[in-house]
Design a protein around this motif. Structure first.
Motif, PDB file in Angstrom:
ATOM      1  N   LYS A  53      -8.494  -8.069   1.282  1.00  0.00           N
ATOM      2  CA  LYS A  53      -9.135  -8.696   0.105  1.00  0.00           C
ATOM      3  C   LYS A  53      -8.410  -9.999  -0.252  1.00  0.00           C
ATOM      4  N   GLU A  94      -6.534  -2.538   2.748  1.00  0.00           N
ATOM      5  CA  GLU A  94      -7.720  -3.022   2.041  1.00  0.00           C
ATOM      6  C   GLU A  94      -7.351  -4.158   1.086  1.00  0.00           C
ATOM      7  N   GLU A  95      -6.240  -3.988   0.364  1.00  0.00           N
ATOM      8  CA  GLU A  95      -5.783  -5.025  -0.567  1.00  0.00           C
ATOM      9  C   GLU A  95      -5.379  -6.287   0.202  1.00  0.00           C
TER      10      GLU A  95
END
Length: 124
Positions: A119, A115-116
């Protein structure tokens, strides 16, 4: 024990404003609306990065040596600090490619979550 001034509301994540200052010596209190430094919004890790960056006079090569990290990692961390301070950065196509590759390397090493990584890549 002293704590850093929180910069964001823990409920809605809006920016907090300092409204009162007190002198421990004479007990004077000053009320108003006071702005905090942009540097106050940085994490401890980002502040340490900035301190080292200043110490080595902005040399990316020295940052690599001092922190024992690669050029793209130094650039990525610098970009995170720049963003945290509220500035935007334009990347050259080569820089974009290097930054994306470093993010993927961090993901492969398990340093960041998927997810990071997603992003960060979307922010480039």
């Amino acid at each position: 024990m002293k704590h850093r001034i929180p910069q964001q509301c823990p409920v809605c994540e809006s920016r907090l404003v300092v409204q009162e200052l007190k002198c421990d010596s004479c007990k004077t209190t000053i009320s108003g609306r006071f702005e905090t430094s942009r540097l106050g919004s940085l994490t401890e890790e980002q502040l340490k990065f900035v301190e080292i960056f200043i110490k080595v006079r902005g040399s990316i090569k020295e940052m690599e040596r001092e922190l024992n990290i690669s050029y793209p990692t130094v650039r990525n961390r610098l970009e995170q600090v720049i963003e945290a301070l509220g500035y935007e950065q334009e990347y050259t196509p080569g820089e974009k490619s290097e930054l994306k590759q470093e993010i993927l390397n961090q993901l492969n090493r398990g340093e960041i979550s998927s997810e990071e990584a997603l992003k960060r890549i979307n922010q480039i």
